[in-house]
Structures are given as structure tokens and as C-alpha cells.
Design a protein around this motif. Structure first.
Motif, PDB file in Angstrom:
ATOM      1  N   VAL A  33      -6.558   4.074   1.418  1.00 39.98           N
ATOM      2  CA  VAL A  33      -7.413   4.841   0.498  1.00 39.98           C
ATOM      3  C   VAL A  33      -6.544   5.266  -0.699  1.00 39.98           C
ATOM      4  O   VAL A  33      -5.380   5.623  -0.525  1.00 39.98           O
ATOM      5  N   TYR A  75       0.811  -1.222   0.000  1.00 37.40           N
ATOM      6  CA  TYR A  75       0.000   0.000   0.000  1.00 37.40           C
ATOM      7  C   TYR A  75       0.844   1.272   0.000  1.00 37.40           C
ATOM      8  O   TYR A  75       0.412   2.308  -0.496  1.00 37.40           O
ATOM      9  N   ASP A 135      -4.707   9.095   2.470  1.00 35.70           N
ATOM     10  CA  ASP A 135      -3.577   8.229   2.769  1.00 35.70           C
ATOM     11  C   ASP A 135      -3.961   6.764   2.600  1.00 35.70           C
ATOM     12  O   ASP A 135      -5.127   6.399   2.714  1.00 35.70           O
ATOM     13  N   SER A 136      -2.978   5.934   2.369  1.00 34.76           N
ATOM     14  CA  SER A 136      -3.218   4.507   2.158  1.00 34.76           C
ATOM     15  C   SER A 136      -3.932   3.899   3.364  1.00 34.76           C
ATOM     16  O   SER A 136      -3.723   4.351   4.484  1.00 34.76           O
TER      17      SER A 136
END
Ligand code: SF4
Ligand code: SF4
Lengths: 316, 381
Positions: A248, A181, A245-246
Motif C-alpha cells: 500500500v 516495494y 505499509d507496503s
């Protein structure tokens, strides 16, 4: 904008957290620990069984099953698979070959595995790792139905990895196709390349955002907190707190619940399957249940003609 | 008057685009309509379109700055300027499409060169550098001896990058309508068509009115365009007829969606009617060689090409990889139907507006239709 307030993460280990849930105190545990902040970094990893621990657990399990057999207690296939799994964990990583077998005749189409996966990986709206496809055969009223659960096939020749511009998706040492991610730029080339539609993009939705809420609603905070607490995909800590942010903005997919498997637990979809239609284990072990199953003549894999060599087998 | 109208349209587009950009930056991809099944939408089509115009324009610039064709002398800078404003527009569109724009540096510092996308990012970055350098060199009072070698490298790159876009799609063997070996070979032709279309606009609308070569230039460009449109038509026919011949295949389903799906009108009206047939007719007539009509046909062809880019991407992605997948699980962005959202259109309007204004400012402020002295002894046009 519907951003969630930042809520501290749960400072318990994976096993501790599961233990709390098993003890029936899941919700309370979330609430009580949510107040004590810790800083979890996405690079933090979680514990996994050492070969020695796996061996000890395996021997204990064998002893228990032997006693059960003597006393005439029926042994569930889940117990057999868990023993197989522990045995596999005593072997070097390179000698294991994780596969999944899905018995299409036994699947009742309850979607329990889909939901178990959503709960295990705290999947947000729009992200799904294991949908159950329903196929209708015949013409009304003379119809029959077939249910096809579709996890990621963990292809041995995955078309999804080569297209990634930054090597964010790759086959890891466990033979599982992983998404890093923190590396993924969210270009979605891998989704376009997957012949099974097994990848979805995390657009940043939450179940709790914009839902009607009362000021005093019991559990509202915890529900938000639950959606933001870490998942343990790929044995790493992934909180989901920020729209920017990851994970997402990343592509997400089934990972055979490796964080569970390496802790001696079967994937969430396997344990929850009420039809006992999903099997998991080490195909490099002739004693394992999955080895028996994939040797049957009624086995098939999806889109085999593409040469992707899926690790998910179907019995039909 | 025409220029003023274009400026107004460009500024309007830009203003709308600012709202779209705000929405995109604050809410991420939430308000976009592409999803986990139709993964690439309007912006990817826009990227392919603008990248095509840029490479096509560069190809046209070589007529002057590499091959020294007397008829096109003085048009090289304009073509390079066209490439310079359209390539960043394409890159902006694809940049905004990324889930994590801020990680784009990873493609440069941690690339996986086996990926066509990584090759394209590197290729287009180098290409942008080549456009800037060659434009700068073309503005030097004395013609630099570096200009021709750089233009030659740029030409090769332009052809390969054009094919690369086709390869980006074509490597996906699961998408039958993309995975055809001639897709990468079609794109250089499409892109050359885009470049010629832009030059029809540039020379037809903004070229020096009193240049005696202008009519001849338009005539040659029109002729080239007619040939290119016929080749394009042939490609289209071979794609459609081969796919439909086996009516059961995925490829046939994709073509059926293009021809008779919800956006079938865009194919018949915009891609085929306005984008191909109308220019074919007008450009063969004497009126087609007149400035305004030639420019208008250039614009029509560009519109048709933009629709064609969308028609390559969306239908192929709108077919479920497994029957029933679309109904198996419900949630936002889990749909096999796609129509761009307001935010996507707004961002698109902004990018098109910015490119239009950039192009117009260049025609106003820069001496785009002149060229440097030919070697050390020549004189400026
Ligand atoms: S099923 Fe799709 S995502 Fe999973 S490994 Fe195969 S190609 Fe990749
Ligand atoms: S979306 Fe992420 S994992 Fe998939 S190809 Fe792009 S960078 Fe790689």
C-alpha cells in the motif's frame, strides 16, 4: 477507518500453495493454515528452479511430448511454451530474453487474463496490471472491435526507471522492470513517465472492507485472510496487511510473473488465455515459439517511435 | 483591519487543515481524488506554486542583500521571510503527497541523482538552509561578509531550482504538452513573477507607511510586474498557438482541456482575467501604485499563478496514454477526470493558512523592513 484485522500469513511455500490449489483444496488450505502464525518478512524470498531441476523437468517434458506425438495426441501451444521455458531455465540468466507476444486477431476480449492476473497477484481494487483495451473501429452500425491486452512492456529503454528518486524501480537481471516495494516512497513520478499507463498506485483498498457481512457468513474470515496473505511478486514475500505499509502506498505493475516463470510455470495471463492469444518465452532461443512469432512480418510494438524498445510484441 | 482579516482567514484555514491532516494521516491517500492516471493533483500544484514563490522571493531579496540597490534597501529581510514561510509550505504539500512520507530519508541517504526529483529534493533542502542562514546573517547588527556570497549562491540555486520544476515535468517525453524544451526556461520567469507579487503584497500592505521610498518601490515593482506579465502572456500565447496549430496532437487536446474543459472557467476567469489582465490594467493606472491596490493586485497575480500551476499539471495527465485505457478496467482512482476531494482542499487550506499566519507573525514580530549596517562603518536604516 476500515482497517482489516491482522491475520497470520500462510506458512506454505509457493509451490506447496499452488499444489494445494491444484488439488482443489485451495479454500480449505487457506483456512487451515491461517491459524498457524509465522513471521514472514518482506525480504523473504521464494524458491526457484535450479538449472539442474529445470533440466530434469525439461527432459521429462520432452519425453512426454514425444510420447504424445507418437500416440497422435494433439499438443497444445501452452505445452510447447512450457517446454521452451524449461529449456530457457537451463541457460544462464544473462542468456535469456523474456518476451511476450499478443496475437490481436486471436484475442476475444474475455478479460480472462486481467482476472487471472488479479487472482495471481491478489491485486486490490484500483490496481491493475493487464487491462484489455477495447477499440471500436468504424461507425455504428458498421463497426468492428479490436481488443488490446496491455501488460507492462518491460521496456529495454524504460522511461519509468530514470525518474525514480531512490532507484526503487529498475531493470532486474531477468530484464524485467521491477519495483522494490520497501524502497519506493510513492512519489508516482514513474507513473507519469510511463507512456503506456502500465503502472497503478495501491491506495489501500480491499474487496472485503465495508462489504455487507453476516456474522455467520461462511468464508468471510478466509476472504479477508486471502486479501492479506502474501503475494510473491519479484520472488519476494509481500503480505498486504496494513494501510500504511507496503505494498500500500507503492506503485505496482506487471512483472511477467517472474516468480512463476522461474519455477517453470508460464505467466498467469498466458495459461488462462482462452483465445490462446498470449505467448511467452525466450527470444534468445531460435527454437522457441515466441522467436518464430516475432519474426513474422505482421509484428508491431506499441509507441515504437518513443524508442522504449518494448518486450511485448503484437501480431496484427 | 486587513491584517486581522488575514489572521482570521489563516486560522480558519489552519483549523480546516487540521481535519484534512487527520484524514490524510489516518486513511492514507484513500480520500484523495488523484489516482493512478491523474497521478499528481492539487498538492503537487501547490508545491510548485509555493516553491515558485520562495525562489522568486529570494531573487527579490538579492536586490537589497546582494546588489545593494538603494531603492530596495531594507526590503531584503522581508523577501527572505516570504521565502522562509512559503518553501516549507511547498515541501509540506509535496511531502503529504508521497505514498510513504516516512521514507523521505531515502532520498537523502540513497538518492538516485539522475532523477530530477532527487535533484530537487536535495536542491530545495540546501536552498532552505541558505534562506535560514542568510536571514540569520541579515539580522546581525554588523553586516557579515558572508552574506553576499551566500546570497549569490542562493540566487544561482533559485534560478536552477525554478528551471528544475519545469524539467521535472519536461523530461516526460510521453506528455507532449510538457515535453517542450522551453518549459524549464519559463519557470524562472513564473517564479520571479511570484516573488514580485509577494513583494507587492508585503510592501503595499505591510511596508512602512512613512518610508518615502515606498511609493517609488511600488512604482518600480509595478513596472517590473507589467513586463513580467507581458512575457508570461507571450509564453502563454506561444504555448497555446503552437499546440492548437496542429489540432490533432495530444498537446492540442491538453490545451483544449485547459481552455474549454470542465475547468475552462478557471483559466479564463482566474488565470487570465484576475491573474493577468486585471493587474495589467490596474498596475498601469496611478491607483495601482497605491499600497492597497498594489497589494491586492499582488494577491490576484498569486491566485492566477496558482491556477496556472494546476493548468500545467492536470490537463496533461487527463489524457489517456492509450485510447480506451480509462474504460478498460474499473476501480477506485482509475479515472482520467480529476477534481480535488474535500480532504485535498482541507489540507490545502491548512497549508495556505499556516503560510499566511507565518508571514503575518513575521511582519508583526520581526524587524523585517530594516537592514543591518552597511559594512562596518554604515548605520542602520
Ligand atoms: S511499460 Fe511503462 S512501466 Fe513498463 S517498463 Fe515500459 S515505461 Fe516502465
Ligand atoms: S513511485 Fe516509487 S518506484 Fe515510482 S518513482 Fe516514486 S519512488 Fe520510484
Amino acid at each position: 477507518m476500515s482497517r482489516q484485522p491482522t491475520i497470520p500469513l500462510i506458512p506454505v511455500s509457493r509451490r506447496g500453495f499452488l499444489g494445494a490449489l491444484v488439488a482443489g483444496a485451495g479454500a480449505l488450505a487457506v483456512a487451515s493454515v491461517a491459524s498457524s502464525a509465522i513471521t514472514e518478512k518482506p525480504t523473504d524470498t521464494i524458491d526457484m528452479l535450479t538449472p539442474e531441476e529445470a533440466l530434469a523437468a525439461y527432459e521429462a517434458e520432452i519425453a512426454r511430448l514425444r510420447a504424445a506425438r507418437i500416440s497422435g495426441t494433439p499438443i497444445d501451444q501452452l505445452e510447447r511454451m512450457r517446454t521452451d521455458l524449461l529449456r530457457a531455465l537451463t541457460k544462464p540468466v544473462t542468456e535469456r530474453r523474456w518476451v511476450m507476444v499478443i496475437d490481436l486477431r486471436a484475442c476475444v476480449g474475455c478479460h480472462g487474463c486481467t482476472i487471472a492476473c488479479v487472482a495471481e497477484n491478489k491485486l486490490p481494487p484500483g490496481v491493475v496490471y493487464r487491462p484489455v483495451i477495447e477499440e471500436e473501429i468504424g461507425r455504428y452500425p458498421n463497426v468492428s472491435r479490436r481488443f488490446i491486452p496491455r501488460p507492462c512492456m518491460q521496456c529495454d529503454n524504460p522511461p519509468c526507471t530514470g525518474v525514480c528518486p531512490v532507484s526503487a524501480t529498475f531493470t532486474n537481471e531477468h530484464g524485467v522492470v521491477e519495483v522494490n516495494y520497501e524502497q519506493c516512497i510513492g512519489c508516482r513520478a514513474c507513473i507519469a513517465a510511463c507512456p503506456y499507463g502500465a503502472r497503478t498506485f495501491d491506495f489501500g483498498y480491499t474487496y472485503t472492507a465495508n462489504t455487507p457481512s453476516a456474522a455467520m457468513m461462511l468464508g468471510a474470515e478466509q476472504a479477508v485472510s486471502y486479501e492479506q496473505t502474501s503475494t510473491f511478486e519479484y520472488s519476494k514475500v509481500h503480505a498486504r496487511r496494513d494501510l500504511h505499509d507496503s505494498p500500500v502506498g507503492n506503485v505496482r505493475k506487471c512483472h511477467f510473473c517472474m516468480h512463476r516463470v522461474l519455477n517453470g510455470q508460464l505467466p498467469a495471463c498466458v495459461t488462462t488465455c482462452i483465445g490462446r492469444a498470449t505467448f511467452f518465452g525466450d527470444a534468445n532461443d531460435p527454437e522457441s515459439l515466441v522467436s518464430e512469432l516475432i519474426a513474422r512480418p505482421n509484428v508491431m510494438r506499441l509507441k515504437e517511435e518513443l524508442g522504449t524498445e518494448p518486450r511485448v510484441y503484437y501480431l496484427q | 483591519m486587513l491584517k486581522r482579516l488575514l489572521y482570521i482567514a489563516g486560522i480558519l484555514g489552519l483549523l480546516i487543515g487540521l481535519w484534512g491532516l487527520y484524514d490524510r494521516l489516518v486513511y492514507g491517500h484513500m480520500h484523495a481524488n488523484y489516482g493512478s492516471y491523474v497521478v499528481w493533483g492539487l498538492w503537487v500544484a501547490l508545491y510548485m506554486f509555493f516553491a515558485g514563490v520562495a525562489t522568486g522571493s529570494f531573487m527579490l531579496a538579492t536586490l537589497d542583500l546582494l546588489f545593494d540597490l538603494p531603492l530596495f534597501r531594507g526590503s531584503g529581510r522581508m523577501a527572505l521571510w516570504g521565502a522562509l514561510v512559503t518553501l516549507p509550505a511547498g515541501l509540506a504539500a509535496i511531502g503529504l503527497d508521497l505514498g510513504h512520507m516516512s521514507r523521505i530519508w531515502k532520498v537523502y541517504l540513497q538518492p538516485h541523482f539522475g532523477s530530477v526529483m532527487a535533484q530537487l529534493v536535495w536542491g530545495y533542502t540546501i536552498f532552505l538552509g541558505i534562506i535560514i542562514i542568510s536571514l540569520w546573517l541579515s539580522f546581525q547588527p554588523q553586516r557579515s561578509r558572508w552574506l553576499k556570497p551566500i546570497m549569490a549562491v542562493g540566487l544561482i540555486l533559485a534560478i536552477f531550482l525554478s528551471g528544475g520544476i519545469g524539467a521535472l515535468l519536461g523530461v516526460n517525453q510521453n506528455r507532449v504538452s510538457w515535453h517542450v524544451s522551453n518549459l524549464p526556461t519559463q519557470f524562472p520567469v513564473f517564479n520571479l513573477t511570484s516573488g514580485v507579487a509577494l513583494m507587492l503584497i508585503a510592501i503595499g500592505w505591510f511596508g512602512p507607511q512613512h518610508d518615502p521610498r515606498r511609493t517609488q518601490q511600488l512604482r518600480v515593482l509595478s513596472l517590473a510586474m507589467i513586463v513580467l506579465l507581458l512575457v508570461k502572456g507571450y509564453y502563454l500565447w506561444s504555448d497555446v498557438s503552437q499546440a492548437l496549430y496542429q489540432n490533432s496532437s495530444h498537446g492540442a487536446a491538453a490545451i483544449n482541456l485547459v481552455l474549454f474543459g470542465p475547468y475552462g472557467w478557471a483559466f479564463w476567469l482566474l488565470q487570465l482575467g484576475i491573474g493577468m489582465l486585471l493587474p495589467l490594467i490596474i498596475l498601469t493606472m496611478p491607483i495601482g501604485k497605491q499600497g492597497f491596490a498594489a497589494g491586492l493586485m499582488g494577491l490576484c497575480i498569486l491566485i492566477g499563478l496558482a491556477v496556472a500551476r494546476a493548468n500545467i499539471i492536470f490537463p496533461a495527465l487527463s489524457l489517456p496514454e492509450l485510447q480506451g485505457l480509462g474504460e478498460a478496467f474499473h476501480g477506485p482512482h482509475l479515472s482520467f477526470t480529476y477534481s480535488p476531494s474535500l480532504m485535498e482542499w482541507a489540507v490545502t487550506a491548512g497549508i495556505v493558512g499556516a503560510a499566511t499566519i507565518g508571514f503575518l507573525v513575521g511582519t508583526d514580530r520581526l524587524p523585517l523592513f530594516t537592514r543591518p549596517t552597511t559594512e562596518a562603518t554604515g548605520t542602520a536604516d
